[in-house]
Structures are given as C-alpha cells and as structure tokens.
Design a protein around this motif. Structure first.
Motif, mmCIF file in Angstrom:
data_model
loop_
_atom_site.group_PDB
_atom_site.id
_atom_site.type_symbol
_atom_site.label_atom_id
_atom_site.label_comp_id
_atom_site.label_asym_id
_atom_site.label_seq_id
_atom_site.Cartn_x
_atom_site.Cartn_y
_atom_site.Cartn_z
ATOM 1 N N ILE A 327 0.866 -1.190 0.000
ATOM 2 C CA ILE A 327 0.000 0.000 0.000
ATOM 3 C C ILE A 327 0.894 1.229 0.000
ATOM 4 N N ILE A 328 0.668 2.103 -0.960
ATOM 5 C CA ILE A 328 1.448 3.337 -1.056
ATOM 6 C C ILE A 328 0.507 4.523 -0.922
ATOM 7 N N TYR A 329 0.756 5.344 0.053
ATOM 8 C CA TYR A 329 0.092 6.647 0.151
ATOM 9 C C TYR A 329 1.025 7.661 -0.510
ATOM 10 N N LEU A 330 0.532 8.339 -1.522
ATOM 11 C CA LEU A 330 1.360 9.334 -2.203
ATOM 12 C C LEU A 330 0.608 10.665 -2.199
ATOM 13 N N MET A 331 0.970 11.501 -1.272
ATOM 14 C CA MET A 331 0.341 12.820 -1.173
ATOM 15 C C MET A 331 1.210 13.820 -1.918
ATOM 16 N N VAL A 549 -1.966 2.062 -4.855
ATOM 17 C CA VAL A 549 -1.422 3.413 -4.666
ATOM 18 C C VAL A 549 -2.579 4.381 -4.459
ATOM 19 N N VAL A 550 -2.557 5.077 -3.332
ATOM 20 C CA VAL A 550 -3.547 6.123 -3.057
ATOM 21 C C VAL A 550 -2.856 7.458 -3.325
ATOM 22 N N PHE A 551 -3.285 8.121 -4.398
ATOM 23 C CA PHE A 551 -2.631 9.350 -4.863
ATOM 24 C C PHE A 551 -3.606 10.514 -4.757
ATOM 25 N N TRP A 552 -3.186 11.593 -4.114
ATOM 26 C CA TRP A 552 -4.047 12.769 -4.017
ATOM 27 C C TRP A 552 -3.213 14.031 -3.778
ATOM 28 N N GLY A 553 -3.819 15.178 -4.039
ATOM 29 C CA GLY A 553 -3.174 16.456 -3.778
ATOM 30 C C GLY A 553 -3.503 16.934 -2.381
ATOM 31 N N ASP A 554 -2.505 17.510 -1.697
ATOM 32 C CA ASP A 554 -2.752 17.923 -0.311
ATOM 33 C C ASP A 554 -3.615 19.173 -0.224
#
Length: 686
Positions: A327-331, A549-554
C-alpha cells in the motif's frame, strides 16, 4: 551648539510637535465635532492639508521658543517637579502615539492594506481598537522600563510588532488564513521556509528597512535621554509584567470583565470571523490560550468504553481475504486540476492521472487546508482523525502528537498485520517535527532529503517528483515483506518562479502576463508530477507484487495574493459555502496493479481513505474504522462547519443520528489523540 543647548533644542522640537498634533486633534474632535475615526481618515486621505495645518501650528509654537526656554529654565530653578511631570507626560504621549500607530497598522494588515476598510473597522469597533491600544501601551511601557531608553525601546518594539503584522498580512493574503501563535513553533525551520517564500519579499522592502534602522540608530544617539529613577522603573516593571500577563490570559484573570466591556467576543470555532470582528491583536492573543483539542463534556473511561463497544459488533463481522498487497500513500504537493480555471492550455498537464482516474477508483479529496498546512492533511489521512474537531489554527504534529508515546494509526494496524512501514519526505526531517511524529505514529523507518538515495532537484532547489518516485520504486522492489509506504512530495511548493524549470512546453493563455507566468510554472510542475506518477505505474505493472497506490493532492496552490489569479480566471465564487468546496477539492486516485472493484468516491475527506482501501483489498478492519464507515455513510466529507451528505449536497441541519455519530467520533478521537486512550485496546485489538 553645546550638548546642553542641543538637548534643549531637541526637547523643544519633540514637545512642540506633540503639542501641535494635540491641538489639531482637539480642534477637529471638539470644535468641528468629528469622530476619532474621521480624524484618522482625514489624515490619510487629505495628507497635504493635514501636513500644512500641522506645520503651521508647529511654526506658531516655534516663534515662542525663547519664551518656552525662559519658562523651562525658570521651572528648572524653582519648580523642578513640574518638569518631572512634563517629562512623564511626554514619555506617556510618545508611547501612546506608538501604540495607536501600531494598532492602526495591525488593522491595516488585517484588511489586506485597504485604508477604507481599515478606517471603517476602527469606526465600527472603536472600543476594541482602543482596548488594543491600551494593551500595546503596556507592552511599550514594559520595554521602556526594561531598556531604559525611550527611543531605542520604542523603535525595537515597533519594528518587531510591524514585522509580526506584516507576516500576518502575507499569510492572510496568500492562504486566506490568519497568523496564529502556533505558527511560530516553526521558527526554528526558517532556513527551510525562507527559500519557499522569498519571492514574495521585495528587495526594496529589505533595503528600506535597513535604511530606517540605520537612520533611527543615528538619531537616537543625539536625542536627549529621558531617564526615570531606577526604583520607579522597577516598580513600573512589576506592574507592567502583571498587566501583560493579565491582559494576555484575560479569560482567567481580572481583566476578563474589562475585555468583555470593550465588546471583544472571542469566536473559537471560526477564526476568520474572530480576527475580522476583534481585530488582529485580539484575534492573535485569543489563540495564545486555546487548547488544540478541548476535552468533550462527560469524558470518562466508562463513557468511552461504552461508545467504543457500539462499533465492535460490526467489526466482528468483517472479513479478511488474507491478501496483503503493498500500500502506497502518495500525497502530492499542491496537485490539482488547473483546467478548472477559465483559461486555455495547449496540452492537458495531468493527462496520465486523468486517464487512470477513468479506469480506477477515483474522486475528490476535501482538503482541510488551502495553500499550505500539508501536515494537517497528512495527519487526517494517517490517523483517521478529523481536523474539524480541533480548534482552528491547531497543528496536531506540533501541538498534540508529540505529547503521546504512541497513537494507533493505519501504520500501526498494518504493522500488526505483518507489514513493514516507511515514510518518505524529500524535505527536512524536523519540519513539522516529522522525525518525532513518525515514531509516535508507528513508522519503522523515515527517509528525508538527507537519507534518500535519489535527490535530483528542480531549479527551485527542491527535490523533484521524479527522484521522489524512484525512491518509492526502489524500496518496493527491495523489500520481501508487504510494505506500507507513505510519501509526501515537495516539488510543486510555491513560489512559482520561471527559473524553476529550463523550458515550458505547455502554453497558457487567457490571463495577464504576470499571472500567466505563475500558472505556467505551476503547470509545468504538474506535468512533471504527472509523468513521475506514470513512471511509478509503469514500474508497478512490471513487478510481480500486488500494490495499491492512493494518490491525491494535499491542497490547492497559492496563485496570487488574495486569490487574485483565481478571480482573474473566473474561478472565484462570492458564495462562501461554494468557495469552501471549490478551494479545497483536489484529485484522488486509488490505482491497483491487480483486479479490484472500481468505485466512484465523489468527494470524501482524507480520514476515510484507510477504510476505503481496506474494503478494496478485503483487509480486516479495526473497530475504529467501522466507526469511520458509519460516519462516512452519513457525512462523506466534512471540513469545519462545511458538511456534505450522502447525496453530496451541503447539509444545513444535522439529523439526530448524525449528531450522535459526530459526538461518538469526537469522543473517541479525543480519547486516542489527547486523552487517556481508554478505547485503544477495544478499537485496535490485535
């Protein structure tokens, strides 16, 4: 001219200037029946006439200089006590004038340098304004008796206060958020902050400040010393310290009634309104004695455990498929969709992410911040806790997390399930105390700019997203156990200066040249972030390891002061409720390199991400996530008073069920984050 004559001359100038101003002020107020606010407004908008009147009165006094000197010498010989009184009066007037000047400029900065709004506020809030003047006067008196020199102490105090006001103006202008005392907990990270904001500080401003400091320094050497007896200074110092403390912590001191009588009402739940109503000074001071998270009413072990058990039934019914994908959190720093602006782009800057959003689970994140406050968004995503329950201005990484040895989070829950955990942030490890916070949240390892292998930088001197992505890929490939990686990028941080990149393949049109320059730089950063994410996806498609991968803008970027580019581009909306959504929505993509069900998440808050991922991969959820599931079913997105219902419409009135859910959520969050953690074993049992 000997020293004595020079001092006499200096005193005459100072005294006559003060008398001239007082006479003109008295005439306007008492003869022409003006209000104090009208007088200040006249000073600013009819400056020439004001200067002529003041100078004329001053000259009239100067013509009587010989008479004044004779009176001075006569009083000195026979009635010296009168001169002592006059000296104290002059000291008082100097300090009072400085206090009025500074509080005026505090409000000038609060209204984003709008003189009309400044005067209007003073006129409508005359009591709070002069209550602030009195507070500043005490500070000036304290500094004077401490330093012993009226000129040096007044100048230093004024300079420091003006700098604080100027910082407030810049934060309010760029991020739409006031300055809080908690912001100064980051002061030891100035070396990291200055490169990010130096483009917004003019070299002319710095030069002007240096010149003023030098000129004042020279002048004070020749001005007459206005000294008072040491024992008097000591007595005043004790009184000043007492008053400063009592004024600063007025809710708990004898000054409470005085403050309330001056129409100052602290609004903790809406700090923007708090500063607008009470002015910058009392808005700032009111946050000196505000806890980050106030204890809910009726907080007891019994109540917490009863509340926690309500959500254990559903937890016991949850299933576990046994899958343990990475699991990858990519903020991603300020990752947003600029095509929402009413301008033209020669190419879609986020075309790869946009295409993936059509094929995988996606939606929008409702960020808790605009233009900054990355750590608060990160806090929500990792902990499942909402910023909505905390007081505005709170920074959990600074105020709350370091006070605990351990806080159960997504990180610790995955580690209990056999995962290795890694945090990656290509900036300073001490920024937002991440070096301490990540330990409390349960991370096994933390890589920052000093320990990463890939550290290529952009022209803006920040490690770029390409290097950041390579770091993630390397760590996924080199680990045998399933991994949880939490990455926080930094490439697209402001300022957006054209030196950041060598070329700009995407053309932007539809704005003024200066605005196009900023948007063009920001857009190029997004294009590169988009390519970096495509590289990550391509690499994950090749390796034989299931990965999500959970990708989002902060948060959205700062584009011009006071939302100027957003306004110019037709994005701004005068309805504050609509703005609370438009300025806080960022893209969300949950990509997987294996078969998962595709969801349209619409708009959700970051603190729901972990339960969503667990559902996608069939992971057994802790009891706390079942509480989050129930809250999300009723309120899928919440930011302060802004709440979206299950139909994605703004909620104007909560149902009883929704109120109870929020009370339960707040109680449990307080217990785990700031309380005694009575519910930890129940909601996060192994």
């Amino acid at each position: 001219m000997n020293k004595q004559s020079y001092h006499q001359f200096s005193i005459l100038i100072i005294v006559n200037t003060i008398l001239s101003f007082l006479m003109l002020f008295s005439y306007k107020i008492f003869i022409e029946d003006n209000k104090i606010n009208d007088f200040f407004l006249w000073m600013q908008f009819d400056t020439k006439r004001f200067a002529i009147y003041l100078f004329t009165i001053f000259l009239a006094f100067v013509f009587t200089a010989k008479v004044q000197l004779k009176m001075y010498n006569k009083l000195k010989e026979k009635n010296n006590w009168v001169l002592v009184l006059l000296k104290y009066l002059m000291l008082f007037l100097i300090l009072l004038g400085a206090s009025i000047f500074i509080n005026f400029y505090f409000q000038y900065f609060q209204t984003l340098k709008d003189p009309l709004l400044t005067h209007q506020w003073i006129g409508d809030h005359i009591k709070p304004f002069f209550a602030g003047v009195f507070y500043l006067l005490i500070i000036y008196v304290f500094m004077f008796v401490l330093v012993g020199n009226i000129y040096i102490s007044s100048f230093i105090t004024s300079l420091v206060l003006l700098i604080i006001g100027f910082i407030h103006y810049n934060k309010l202008n760029l991020r739409g958020e006031p300055l809080y005392p908690a912001d100064y907990t980051q002061i030891n990270h100035l070396k990291d902050v200055i490169p990010m904001v130096k483009e917004y500080i003019s070299i002319n401003q710095v030069i002007f400040l240096v010149i003023i400091v030098c000129v004042v320094g020279i002048i004070t050497v020749f001005l007459p010393k206005l000294r008072i007896a040491l024992w008097v200074r000591g007595l005043i110092l004790v009184v000043a310290i007492t008053m400063i403390y009592s004024y600063t912590y007025f809710p708990n001191t004898f000054m409470k009634s005085f403050v309330e009588k001056n129409n100052i009402e602290i609004v903790k739940w809406n700090q923007t309104y708090n500063y607008q109503t009470n002015g910058f000074l009392f808005g700032f001071v009111s946050n000196l004695h505000v806890e980050g998270f106030e204890e809910p009413e009726g907080y007891t072990k019994q109540k917490v455990e009863e509340t926690a058990r309500k959500y254990l039934k559903s937890a016991n019914n949850s299933s576990d498929t046994g899958k343990k994908p990475n699991i990858i959190y990519l903020m991603s720093e300020t990752f947003w969709d600029p095509t929402k602006l009413n301008i033209s782009f020669s190419e879609d800057p986020i075309k790869n992410v946009r295409e993936l959003m059509t094929k995988h689970t996606s939606g929008q994140i409702l960020s808790s911040n605009f233009g900054g406050g990355t750590a608060n968004v990160e806090f929500e995503a990792l902990t499942g806790f909402t910023m909505s329950f905390l007081n505005e201005g709170a920074i959990p990484y600074q105020d709350l997390v370091p006070q605990k040895k351990f806080i159960p989070t997504l990180v610790s829950d995955l580690e209990n399930k056999g995962y290795e955990s890694l945090a990656i942030h290509p900036g300073s490890k001490v920024f937002y105390k991440r070096n301490l916070v990540y330990q409390t949240l349960g991370f096994n390892e933390f890589l920052d700019e000093g320990t990463m292998k890939h550290t290529e930088r952009t022209g803006g001197a920040l490690i770029n997203d390409e290097s950041f992505t390579h770091e993630i890929v390397d760590n996924i490939k080199n680990q045998e156990k399933p991994m949880f990686i939490h990455g926080v990028s930094i490439q697209n941080h402001m300022p957006y200066n054209e030196k950041n990149y060598p070329d700009y393949p995407i053309e932007v049109s539809g704005l003024q040249p200066d605005s196009i320059s900023q948007v063009k730089v920001y857009t190029e950063g997004l294009r590169r972030s988009d390519l970096a994410f495509k590289y990550l996806v391509d690499q994950l498609e090749e390796i034989d390891e299931p990965t999500v991968v959970v990708f989002w803008g902060d948060h959205l970027p700062v584009l011009g002061g006071d939302y100027s580019i957003y306004k110019e581009a037709g994005y701004h909306d005068e309805d504050p409720k609509i703005r609370e959504l438009k300025y806080y929505e960022t893209p969300l993509l949950i990509y997987s390199n294996f078969e998962t069900e595709k969801y349209d998440l619409n708009i959700i808050s970051p603190y729901y991400l972990a339960p969503v991922v667990y559902d996608m991969i069939g992971q057994e959820k802790p009891g706390f996530y079942h509480l989050l599931d129930q809250v999300r079913s009723e309120l899928p997105a919440m930011k302060g008073i802004t709440k979206l219902g299950s139909d994605q419409e703004l909620i104007t009135k909560l149902t009883n069920e929704q109120k109870q859910l929020l009370e339960d959520y707040k109680l449990i969050q307080y217990d785990l984050l700031a309380g005694n953690q009575y519910s930890m074993e129940l909601l996060y049992s192994k």
